[in-house]
Design a protein around this motif. Structure first.
Motif, PDB file in Angstrom:
ATOM      1  N   GLY A  27       0.863  -1.174   0.000  1.00  0.00           N
ATOM      2  CA  GLY A  27       0.000   0.000   0.000  1.00  0.00           C
ATOM      3  C   GLY A  27       0.899   1.223   0.000  1.00  0.00           C
ATOM      4  O   GLY A  27       1.775   1.345   0.854  1.00  0.00           O
TER       5      GLY A  27
ATOM      6  N   ALA B   3      -6.001   0.836   0.218  1.00  0.00           N
ATOM      7  CA  ALA B   3      -5.558  -0.270   1.082  1.00  0.00           C
ATOM      8  C   ALA B   3      -6.164  -0.134   2.470  1.00  0.00           C
ATOM      9  O   ALA B   3      -6.578  -1.127   3.083  1.00  0.00           O
ATOM     10  CB  ALA B   3      -4.035  -0.300   1.157  1.00  0.00           C
TER      11      ALA B   3
ATOM     12  N   ALA C 263      -3.317  -4.148   2.240  1.00  0.00           N
ATOM     13  CA  ALA C 263      -2.356  -4.583   1.217  1.00  0.00           C
ATOM     14  C   ALA C 263      -2.191  -6.095   1.276  1.00  0.00           C
ATOM     15  O   ALA C 263      -2.143  -6.782   0.249  1.00  0.00           O
ATOM     16  CB  ALA C 263      -1.019  -3.877   1.423  1.00  0.00           C
TER      17      ALA C 263
ATOM     18  N   SER D  82      -5.136  -7.745  -0.327  1.00  0.00           N
ATOM     19  CA  SER D  82      -5.080  -7.737  -1.799  1.00  0.00           C
ATOM     20  C   SER D  82      -4.089  -8.790  -2.293  1.00  0.00           C
ATOM     21  O   SER D  82      -4.287  -9.399  -3.345  1.00  0.00           O
ATOM     22  CB  SER D  82      -4.716  -6.349  -2.330  1.00  0.00           C
ATOM     23  OG  SER D  82      -3.341  -6.084  -2.184  1.00  0.00           O
TER      24      SER D  82
END
Ligand SMILES: [Zn+2]
Length: 329
Positions: free
Chosen positions: A77, A124, A313, A316
């Motif tokens: 992020g 994020a 982050a 993801s």
């Protein structure tokens, strides 16, 4: 299919990285969002894009040595406008030397060789709160960070909605006219009368100094916590500027509800530490200007604090593993 996904999820640790203007944080996260280990360092923002990503790589190596765990994927992020597909920084503040244009993903591919993702830091933050925080389990939510500046992010139908130019949710630079006589309040973008002109940490302090006069002279510059303490202990000017920030935030929430039918707004960033001072203004605005849809509008403080960006982050990055598992099965 789901068995393969579950197996990969249960046994893997992923790394989440928050590259901020002053500090960088790396966390190792399990599938439930528990932080297994973490390590921070000072962001070499004045050196180069390569140095910034390399610090993250080095911190990951240190955590691997400490825990004996190697992350299966890495998510970053980062501040700035990012291209999440190319995993490259598109634009960034000039305080980040060599950051705009830097290929974060290529660096991570070379250095770590594991699946990796790149997400704007405010996006994020919201992903972290959706996965493991105040918007847990929701398919639709918005996030606002009140820090030095004001950032925003939108999560729609179970995915980030970044917009065709990557600028969706930039509520910090939306015009706002709630606070009487604030039309000249300058914004960092060069315009005026934006949410950021009233509700960022920098703006709250500037407005306090303008309002309080001589009694503001001994407030240390940039010390938002000290300003909040003043507001809590009878300094009316301090309480006033926090309350007005709350009003503006309430207006942003109503705008989101009117535009996107979003009923849930998570507020993070350093200024959210003064949530007790901001929330009353939010409530006042919502009571006076309820969404015409009649829906209940929930505006809440973030739950994952300084971990939210790194957790988002990591979330993801974990999604990349799920996608791989789905393709393989
Ligand atoms: Zn602005």
């Amino acid at each position: 299919m789901s068995a393969a996904v579950a197996a990969s999820g249960e046994s893997t640790v992923v790394a989440g990285v928050d590259i901020g203007g002053t500090s960088t944080l790396v966390v190792f996260v399990d599938e439930r969002g528990s932080v297994i280990a973490e390590r921070g360092g000072e962001t070499p923002a004045h050196v180069s894009g390569e140095a910034m990503v390399q610090l993250a790589v080095d911190l990951i190596a240190e955590l691997t040595a400490e825990t004996g765990m190697t992350p299966a994927a890495v998510g970053i992020g980062a501040a700035g406008v990012v291209d999440p597909v190319a995993r490259r920084i598109v634009a960034a503040s000039t305080s980040f030397v060599g950051w705009a244009g830097y290929s974060v993903g290529a660096h991570l591919d070379r250095a770590l060789g594991v699946p990796n993702s790149l997400v704007n830091d405010v996006n994020a933050f919201l992903l972290g709160e959706v996965a493991f925080g105040a918007a847990r389990g929701l398919d639709n939510a918005a996030g606002i960070t009140l820090g030095t500046g004001v950032g925003g992010a939108i999560y729609l139908d179970g995915a980030l909605w970044e917009g065709p130019e990557g600028a969706a949710g930039e509520l910090g630079h939306s015009p706002s006219y709630v606070v009487p006589g604030h039309g000249e309040e300058p914004c960092t973008c060069g315009q005026s009368a934006h949410l950021e002109s009233i509700a960022s940490g920098r703006s709250i302090e500037r407005r306090y100094r303008a309002r309080a006069g001589q009694i503001a002279a001994d407030l240390p510059a940039g010390d938002g916590a000290a300003l909040a303490t003043r507001a809590r202990t009878g300094d009316g000017a301090a309480a006033h500027v926090f309350a007005e920030a709350g009003l503006m935030l309430g207006q942003a929430a109503v705008t989101l509800a009117a535009t996107l039918d979003l009923g849930h707004l998570v507020v993070g960033g350093g200024v959210s530490g003064a949530w007790d001072l901001i929330e009353p203004g939010v409530r006042t605005y919502l009571a006076e200007h309820p969404p015409v849809s009649g829906r209940t509008l929930s505006v809440v403080r973030a739950e994952r604090g300084s971990h939210a960006v790194a957790l988002g982050a990591a979330s993801s990055a974990r999604a990349l593993l799920t996608e791989d598992a789905l393709i393989a099965s």
